[in-house]
Design a protein around this motif. Structure first.
Motif, PDB file in Angstrom:
ATOM      1  N   LEU A 214      38.184   9.345  33.363  1.00  0.00           N
ATOM      2  CA  LEU A 214      37.295   8.690  32.410  1.00  0.00           C
ATOM      3  C   LEU A 214      35.853   9.169  32.584  1.00  0.00           C
ATOM      4  CD1 LEU A 214      36.913   6.688  30.148  1.00  0.00           C
ATOM      5  CD2 LEU A 214      36.748   4.854  31.848  1.00  0.00           C
ATOM      6  N   ALA A 215      35.441   9.360  33.826  1.00  0.00           N
ATOM      7  CA  ALA A 215      34.091   9.863  34.073  1.00  0.00           C
ATOM      8  C   ALA A 215      33.908  11.241  33.447  1.00  0.00           C
ATOM      9  CB  ALA A 215      33.815   9.926  35.574  1.00  0.00           C
ATOM     10  N   ALA A 216      34.927  12.093  33.582  1.00  0.00           N
ATOM     11  CA  ALA A 216      34.843  13.424  32.981  1.00  0.00           C
ATOM     12  C   ALA A 216      34.806  13.341  31.467  1.00  0.00           C
ATOM     13  CB  ALA A 216      36.038  14.271  33.436  1.00  0.00           C
ATOM     14  N   ALA A 217      35.588  12.436  30.877  1.00  0.00           N
ATOM     15  CA  ALA A 217      35.622  12.293  29.426  1.00  0.00           C
ATOM     16  C   ALA A 217      34.280  11.831  28.875  1.00  0.00           C
ATOM     17  CB  ALA A 217      36.719  11.308  29.021  1.00  0.00           C
ATOM     18  N   LEU A 218      33.577  10.984  29.645  1.00  0.00           N
ATOM     19  CA  LEU A 218      32.298  10.442  29.191  1.00  0.00           C
ATOM     20  C   LEU A 218      31.101  11.255  29.678  1.00  0.00           C
ATOM     21  CD1 LEU A 218      32.928   6.626  29.805  1.00  0.00           C
ATOM     22  CD2 LEU A 218      33.111   7.889  27.651  1.00  0.00           C
ATOM     23  N   ASP A 219      31.363  12.264  30.519  1.00  0.00           N
ATOM     24  CA  ASP A 219      30.297  13.091  31.097  1.00  0.00           C
ATOM     25  C   ASP A 219      29.340  12.235  31.928  1.00  0.00           C
ATOM     26  OD1 ASP A 219      29.027  15.473  31.668  1.00  0.00           O
ATOM     27  OD2 ASP A 219      27.710  15.395  29.914  1.00  0.00           O
ATOM     28  N   VAL A 220      29.911  11.353  32.730  1.00  0.00           N
ATOM     29  CA  VAL A 220      29.127  10.559  33.670  1.00  0.00           C
ATOM     30  C   VAL A 220      29.764  10.699  35.052  1.00  0.00           C
ATOM     31  CG1 VAL A 220      28.447   8.895  31.895  1.00  0.00           C
ATOM     32  CG2 VAL A 220      30.471   8.433  33.299  1.00  0.00           C
TER      33      VAL A 220
ATOM     34  N   PRO B 250      31.545   9.203  38.488  1.00  0.00           N
ATOM     35  CA  PRO B 250      32.375   8.048  38.838  1.00  0.00           C
ATOM     36  C   PRO B 250      31.545   6.875  39.363  1.00  0.00           C
ATOM     37  CG  PRO B 250      33.443  10.057  39.563  1.00  0.00           C
ATOM     38  CD  PRO B 250      32.069  10.456  39.079  1.00  0.00           C
ATOM     39  N   SER B 251      30.459   7.181  40.069  1.00  0.00           N
ATOM     40  CA  SER B 251      29.600   6.114  40.585  1.00  0.00           C
ATOM     41  C   SER B 251      28.968   5.315  39.450  1.00  0.00           C
ATOM     42  CB  SER B 251      28.507   6.699  41.477  1.00  0.00           C
ATOM     43  OG  SER B 251      27.708   7.633  40.772  1.00  0.00           O
ATOM     44  N   THR B 252      28.750   5.968  38.308  1.00  0.00           N
ATOM     45  CA  THR B 252      28.202   5.257  37.144  1.00  0.00           C
ATOM     46  C   THR B 252      29.198   4.229  36.645  1.00  0.00           C
ATOM     47  OG1 THR B 252      26.859   7.159  36.490  1.00  0.00           O
ATOM     48  CG2 THR B 252      27.337   5.521  34.790  1.00  0.00           C
ATOM     49  N   LEU B 253      30.475   4.601  36.574  1.00  0.00           N
ATOM     50  CA  LEU B 253      31.511   3.653  36.150  1.00  0.00           C
ATOM     51  C   LEU B 253      31.621   2.500  37.139  1.00  0.00           C
ATOM     52  CD1 LEU B 253      34.282   6.115  34.894  1.00  0.00           C
ATOM     53  CD2 LEU B 253      32.924   4.537  33.505  1.00  0.00           C
TER      54      LEU B 253
ATOM     55  N   TRP C 269      28.735   0.206  36.359  1.00  0.00           N
ATOM     56  CA  TRP C 269      29.009  -0.584  35.159  1.00  0.00           C
ATOM     57  C   TRP C 269      29.976  -1.725  35.458  1.00  0.00           C
ATOM     58  CZ3 TRP C 269      29.932   3.980  31.197  1.00  0.00           C
ATOM     59  CH2 TRP C 269      28.693   4.611  30.946  1.00  0.00           C
ATOM     60  N   GLU C 270      30.931  -1.441  36.332  1.00  0.00           N
ATOM     61  CA  GLU C 270      31.884  -2.490  36.731  1.00  0.00           C
ATOM     62  C   GLU C 270      31.161  -3.614  37.469  1.00  0.00           C
ATOM     63  OE1 GLU C 270      35.836  -3.025  39.584  1.00  0.00           O
ATOM     64  OE2 GLU C 270      35.024  -1.029  39.178  1.00  0.00           O
ATOM     65  N   GLN C 271      30.272  -3.253  38.397  1.00  0.00           N
ATOM     66  CA  GLN C 271      29.506  -4.251  39.139  1.00  0.00           C
ATOM     67  C   GLN C 271      28.646  -5.105  38.212  1.00  0.00           C
ATOM     68  OE1 GLN C 271      27.241  -1.985  41.964  1.00  0.00           O
ATOM     69  NE2 GLN C 271      29.042  -1.310  43.112  1.00  0.00           N
ATOM     70  N   GLU C 272      28.180  -4.486  37.133  1.00  0.00           N
ATOM     71  CA  GLU C 272      27.314  -5.187  36.178  1.00  0.00           C
ATOM     72  C   GLU C 272      28.113  -5.949  35.118  1.00  0.00           C
ATOM     73  OE1 GLU C 272      24.017  -5.493  36.258  1.00  0.00           O
ATOM     74  OE2 GLU C 272      23.991  -4.392  38.162  1.00  0.00           O
ATOM     75  N   GLY C 273      29.433  -5.903  35.216  1.00  0.00           N
ATOM     76  CA  GLY C 273      30.272  -6.652  34.289  1.00  0.00           C
ATOM     77  C   GLY C 273      30.405  -6.030  32.917  1.00  0.00           C
TER      78      GLY C 273
END
Length: 255
Positions: free
Chosen positions: A143-149, A151-154, A157-161
């Protein structure tokens, strides 16, 4: 390697020096802006005449016009860095760098469109459970590769809900199903538009409401409009970018 431009006249080739005012008129920048952009390295230093006045060439005009388009496409800081690189690269490397910007803009557009599609899917959801094929799910790396972000960004985002992946296997590895993938695409598009985390959280929380869906759709529409304007700015700079690249190679400017 910024040489004098050569203009063909009836009497043969001649050099055509330009004053600061001439460059200002041809580039659309003010006289002070021309001097400031020279100081910042957007254009190479002007030659100085015996009386101390700056003496420019058409290559400086091309560089300033190219900078305007690049700044509109990638921002002023990245544009300054890119122009400096284009002046020293081979034609092949410079053309590749410019193509990369076009590809990046196209990818941003595709992701914004996918975010719109995800929003439409959320709008069309009913109370019927959503069944997913195993192949529909993604790992965090995919998913990180698909969004060009990253993995730490995902994870952030999870931590931020903002995005809630499933957790599977004994190692509790993250698994993103269709709902989580849709949410991640929307979050990525909103973040790309410039919205901060609190604003994104509020918009994601309102997706189950009609007005929330419509507002998010308007934001994504503005995102697509911004990408279109950046693409047009880059297209307008095309001939001037080509002139910068060829003059850096010591070849005749593209006219």
């Amino acid at each position: 390697m910024w040489g004098w431009p050569v203009d063909e006249t009836a009497s043969g080739s001649r050099r055509v020096p330009l004053r600061t005012a001439d460059v200002s008129r041809e580039s659309g920048y003010s006289v002070q802006q021309v001097r400031d952009l020279e100081r910042l390295g957007v254009i190479p230093p002007a030659a100085r005449s015996s009386n101390g006045y700056r003496s420019y060439t058409s290559a400086h005009v091309h560089a300033l016009r190219a900078y305007r388009g690049l700044a509109g496409a990638v921002g002023p800081v990245a544009a300054r860095r890119m122009l400096a690189e284009l002046r020293t690269e081979t034609i092949a490397a410079a053309a590749s760098a410019i193509s990369t910007v076009h590809v990046r803009l196209a990818r941003e557009r595709d992701e914004a469109l996918r975010a719109q599609q995800a929003l439409d899917a959320i709008r069309g959801e009913t109370n019927t459970p959503e069944y997913e094929q195993e192949s529909d799910a993604m790992t965090i790396t995919q998913l990180a590769a698909a969004l060009d972000v990253r993995p730490s960004t995902l994870r952030f985002w999870e931590q931020e809900g903002l995005v809630s992946p499933d957790r599977v296997t004994s190692l509790r590895a993250r698994r993103y199903g269709l709902s989580a993938i849709r949410a991640a695409r929307i979050v990525a598009a909103l973040r790309g538009t410039g919205y901060g985390i609190p604003a994104v959280r509020g918009m994601m929380g309102s997706l189950n409401q009609l007005d929330g869906l419509e507002e998010t759709r308007r934001v994504l529409g503005r995102r697509l409009d911004q990408i279109a304007m950046r693409t047009v700015a880059l297209l307008r700079a095309g001939a001037d970018l080509a002139a910068v690249v060829t003059s850096a190679e010591g070849q005749p400017s593209v006219r």
